[in-house]
Scaffold this motif. Sequence first.
Motif, PDB file in Angstrom:
ATOM      1  N   PHE A 159       0.809  -1.211   0.000  1.00  0.00           N
ATOM      2  CA  PHE A 159       0.000   0.000   0.000  1.00  0.00           C
ATOM      3  C   PHE A 159       0.850   1.273   0.000  1.00  0.00           C
ATOM      4  CE2 PHE A 159      -2.845  -3.189   2.031  1.00  0.00           C
ATOM      5  CZ  PHE A 159      -3.807  -3.213   1.026  1.00  0.00           C
ATOM      6  N   TRP A 160       2.120   1.134   0.332  1.00  0.00           N
ATOM      7  CA  TRP A 160       3.019   2.290   0.299  1.00  0.00           C
ATOM      8  C   TRP A 160       3.927   2.266  -0.925  1.00  0.00           C
ATOM      9  CZ3 TRP A 160       3.129   6.594   3.319  1.00  0.00           C
ATOM     10  CH2 TRP A 160       2.355   6.579   4.477  1.00  0.00           C
ATOM     11  N   LYS A 161       3.592   1.442  -1.909  1.00  0.00           N
ATOM     12  CA  LYS A 161       4.477   1.275  -3.066  1.00  0.00           C
ATOM     13  C   LYS A 161       4.607   2.548  -3.905  1.00  0.00           C
ATOM     14  CE  LYS A 161       0.827  -0.648  -6.052  1.00  0.00           C
ATOM     15  NZ  LYS A 161      -0.269  -0.385  -5.082  1.00  0.00           N
ATOM     16  N   ASP A 162       3.641   3.468  -3.791  1.00  0.00           N
ATOM     17  CA  ASP A 162       3.687   4.702  -4.570  1.00  0.00           C
ATOM     18  C   ASP A 162       4.283   5.869  -3.781  1.00  0.00           C
ATOM     19  OD1 ASP A 162       1.674   5.001  -2.731  1.00  0.00           O
ATOM     20  OD2 ASP A 162       0.230   5.857  -4.143  1.00  0.00           O
ATOM     21  N   ILE A 163       4.954   5.576  -2.676  1.00  0.00           N
ATOM     22  CA  ILE A 163       5.477   6.649  -1.829  1.00  0.00           C
ATOM     23  C   ILE A 163       6.500   7.505  -2.561  1.00  0.00           C
ATOM     24  CG2 ILE A 163       7.272   5.169  -0.838  1.00  0.00           C
ATOM     25  CD1 ILE A 163       5.346   8.072   0.871  1.00  0.00           C
ATOM     26  N   MET A 164       7.201   6.929  -3.548  1.00  0.00           N
ATOM     27  CA  MET A 164       8.191   7.708  -4.293  1.00  0.00           C
ATOM     28  C   MET A 164       7.532   8.894  -4.996  1.00  0.00           C
ATOM     29  SD  MET A 164      10.875   6.524  -7.264  1.00  0.00           S
ATOM     30  CE  MET A 164       9.624   6.231  -8.519  1.00  0.00           C
ATOM     31  N   TYR A 165       6.329   8.677  -5.558  1.00  0.00           N
ATOM     32  CA  TYR A 165       5.642   9.765  -6.247  1.00  0.00           C
ATOM     33  C   TYR A 165       5.192  10.832  -5.254  1.00  0.00           C
ATOM     34  CZ  TYR A 165       5.557   6.365 -10.015  1.00  0.00           C
ATOM     35  OH  TYR A 165       5.929   5.459 -10.971  1.00  0.00           O
ATOM     36  N   SER A 166       4.772  10.408  -4.080  1.00  0.00           N
ATOM     37  CA  SER A 166       4.401  11.377  -3.051  1.00  0.00           C
ATOM     38  C   SER A 166       5.620  12.176  -2.601  1.00  0.00           C
ATOM     39  CB  SER A 166       3.780  10.651  -1.851  1.00  0.00           C
ATOM     40  OG  SER A 166       2.606   9.959  -2.231  1.00  0.00           O
ATOM     41  N   ALA A 167       6.756  11.498  -2.450  1.00  0.00           N
ATOM     42  CA  ALA A 167       7.988  12.186  -2.052  1.00  0.00           C
ATOM     43  C   ALA A 167       8.393  13.209  -3.101  1.00  0.00           C
ATOM     44  CB  ALA A 167       9.109  11.170  -1.830  1.00  0.00           C
ATOM     45  N   MET A 168       8.200  12.877  -4.374  1.00  0.00           N
ATOM     46  CA  MET A 168       8.547  13.811  -5.447  1.00  0.00           C
ATOM     47  C   MET A 168       7.640  15.035  -5.409  1.00  0.00           C
ATOM     48  SD  MET A 168       9.219  10.914  -8.368  1.00  0.00           S
ATOM     49  CE  MET A 168       9.517  11.995  -9.761  1.00  0.00           C
ATOM     50  N   SER A 169       6.356  14.825  -5.087  1.00  0.00           N
ATOM     51  CA  SER A 169       5.437  15.948  -4.964  1.00  0.00           C
ATOM     52  C   SER A 169       5.827  16.855  -3.804  1.00  0.00           C
ATOM     53  CB  SER A 169       4.007  15.430  -4.776  1.00  0.00           C
ATOM     54  OG  SER A 169       3.108  16.492  -4.519  1.00  0.00           O
ATOM     55  N   LEU A 170       6.188  16.257  -2.684  1.00  0.00           N
ATOM     56  CA  LEU A 170       6.592  17.045  -1.523  1.00  0.00           C
ATOM     57  C   LEU A 170       7.891  17.792  -1.787  1.00  0.00           C
ATOM     58  CD1 LEU A 170       5.744  14.482   1.308  1.00  0.00           C
ATOM     59  CD2 LEU A 170       4.494  16.570   0.745  1.00  0.00           C
ATOM     60  N   GLN A 171       8.813  17.149  -2.508  1.00  0.00           N
ATOM     61  CA  GLN A 171      10.061  17.823  -2.860  1.00  0.00           C
ATOM     62  C   GLN A 171       9.783  19.054  -3.701  1.00  0.00           C
ATOM     63  OE1 GLN A 171      11.633  17.981  -6.169  1.00  0.00           O
ATOM     64  NE2 GLN A 171      13.262  19.247  -5.302  1.00  0.00           N
ATOM     65  N   SER A 172       8.827  18.937  -4.624  1.00  0.00           N
ATOM     66  CA  SER A 172       8.468  20.072  -5.470  1.00  0.00           C
ATOM     67  C   SER A 172       7.910  21.214  -4.636  1.00  0.00           C
ATOM     68  CB  SER A 172       7.443  19.626  -6.522  1.00  0.00           C
ATOM     69  OG  SER A 172       7.065  20.715  -7.342  1.00  0.00           O
ATOM     70  N   GLN A 173       7.016  20.895  -3.720  1.00  0.00           N
ATOM     71  CA  GLN A 173       6.454  21.932  -2.858  1.00  0.00           C
ATOM     72  C   GLN A 173       7.537  22.600  -2.015  1.00  0.00           C
ATOM     73  OE1 GLN A 173       2.900  20.757  -0.604  1.00  0.00           O
ATOM     74  NE2 GLN A 173       2.640  19.034  -1.996  1.00  0.00           N
ATOM     75  N   ASN A 174       8.459  21.794  -1.497  1.00  0.00           N
ATOM     76  CA  ASN A 174       9.528  22.329  -0.664  1.00  0.00           C
ATOM     77  C   ASN A 174      10.439  23.254  -1.462  1.00  0.00           C
ATOM     78  OD1 ASN A 174      11.160  22.363   1.843  1.00  0.00           O
ATOM     79  ND2 ASN A 174      12.666  21.316   0.558  1.00  0.00           N
ATOM     80  N   SER A 175      10.762  22.859  -2.695  1.00  0.00           N
ATOM     81  CA  SER A 175      11.629  23.695  -3.534  1.00  0.00           C
ATOM     82  C   SER A 175      10.979  25.046  -3.816  1.00  0.00           C
ATOM     83  CB  SER A 175      11.932  22.978  -4.849  1.00  0.00           C
ATOM     84  OG  SER A 175      12.760  21.857  -4.626  1.00  0.00           O
ATOM     85  N   LEU A 176       9.697  25.030  -4.135  1.00  0.00           N
ATOM     86  CA  LEU A 176       8.997  26.284  -4.380  1.00  0.00           C
ATOM     87  C   LEU A 176       8.956  27.135  -3.116  1.00  0.00           C
ATOM     88  CD1 LEU A 176       6.036  24.992  -6.564  1.00  0.00           C
ATOM     89  CD2 LEU A 176       7.898  26.476  -7.316  1.00  0.00           C
ATOM     90  N   GLY A 177       8.754  26.479  -1.964  1.00  0.00           N
ATOM     91  CA  GLY A 177       8.732  27.218  -0.708  1.00  0.00           C
ATOM     92  C   GLY A 177      10.079  27.860  -0.394  1.00  0.00           C
ATOM     93  N   GLN A 178      11.161  27.113  -0.587  1.00  0.00           N
ATOM     94  CA  GLN A 178      12.496  27.655  -0.329  1.00  0.00           C
ATOM     95  C   GLN A 178      12.820  28.793  -1.283  1.00  0.00           C
ATOM     96  OE1 GLN A 178      14.773  23.973  -0.684  1.00  0.00           O
ATOM     97  NE2 GLN A 178      15.120  23.953   1.517  1.00  0.00           N
ATOM     98  N   ALA A 179      12.485  28.599  -2.551  1.00  0.00           N
ATOM     99  CA  ALA A 179      12.741  29.654  -3.532  1.00  0.00           C
ATOM    100  C   ALA A 179      11.941  30.904  -3.191  1.00  0.00           C
ATOM    101  CB  ALA A 179      12.391  29.156  -4.937  1.00  0.00           C
ATOM    102  N   GLY A 180      10.699  30.707  -2.734  1.00  0.00           N
ATOM    103  CA  GLY A 180       9.883  31.850  -2.362  1.00  0.00           C
ATOM    104  C   GLY A 180      10.457  32.620  -1.186  1.00  0.00           C
ATOM    105  N   LEU A 181      11.062  31.911  -0.227  1.00  0.00           N
ATOM    106  CA  LEU A 181      11.692  32.589   0.907  1.00  0.00           C
ATOM    107  C   LEU A 181      12.904  33.400   0.472  1.00  0.00           C
ATOM    108  CD1 LEU A 181      11.527  29.770   3.625  1.00  0.00           C
ATOM    109  CD2 LEU A 181      10.202  31.896   3.577  1.00  0.00           C
ATOM    110  N   LEU A 182      13.604  32.927  -0.555  1.00  0.00           N
ATOM    111  CA  LEU A 182      14.813  33.619  -1.005  1.00  0.00           C
ATOM    112  C   LEU A 182      14.515  34.846  -1.860  1.00  0.00           C
ATOM    113  CD1 LEU A 182      17.182  30.628  -1.903  1.00  0.00           C
ATOM    114  CD2 LEU A 182      17.529  32.331  -0.109  1.00  0.00           C
ATOM    115  N   ILE A 183      13.559  34.737  -2.763  1.00  0.00           N
ATOM    116  CA  ILE A 183      13.333  35.843  -3.703  1.00  0.00           C
ATOM    117  C   ILE A 183      11.926  36.421  -3.639  1.00  0.00           C
ATOM    118  CG2 ILE A 183      15.050  34.904  -5.290  1.00  0.00           C
ATOM    119  CD1 ILE A 183      12.746  33.992  -7.095  1.00  0.00           C
TER     120      ILE A 183
END
Length: 251
Positions: A159-183
Amino acid sequence: MFPDASRIERLLRKLFGIISYRYRSDELRNLVHRIVGDSALWQVQNRLCIPAADGLFGEVFVYKTPHHSDYHRDWSVPIIDVALATSAAPTFFAPVENGEGYYLIDGGVWANNPVMVALVEALSSFSVPRENVRVLSLGCIDRKFSIGWWKRKIGGLWFWKDIMYSAMSLQSQNSLGQAGLLIGRQNILRVDAPGFEPKIDMDDWKTAKELLPDLGQKLFLEYRDSWLSEFFSATAERYEPLYTDYRLPKR
């Protein structure tokens, strides 16, 4: 890069993919070669940072054009090798050996949204004031992270076999959040579409061809004015590679 296949054939490939890679990269290599030939990375027309990941030493890996004097490692690498490395998606294609002991896989495993790779590059290599940076970030259909009933109550590998796709989504959100804090978040234009059902498998190019062009056209019309005013109203400084076949880096 993917052969014409029925739904049943793709299902069989998915089942076979449990114990082996689903595809060989020969067709992808041939396709890329028809486009770029034997060109090297220094011959592209723009400054690029292309993420991959090394599976031998466990390190992130970023191919870079020679747009800075420190970047004297990748300039002569054939573009086709870079393309195969950054697209070697786990379970689909085997890692790519680069001749230097590295075995490279798709950079999406750590930089699915590479906005921070680009932003850090701009700030460190060109000393651009943060307030002057504008980011255009293009997504590829958002897949929101969620923990459904089966994950919450039953758990287990299946049931957790798709966790990689969820991790990729969270990474995307985190990158946008970090970039937003910088600029500043107001200086980032993120263009993406909400996920929809049925989900499109990466190798299901027929469904992608049927559904995605209209979606892309809709997004273009929605954001057209923002794109034109923010990103296409001025000409960028011409990229000149620092290292070429006739201008080699100093040893």
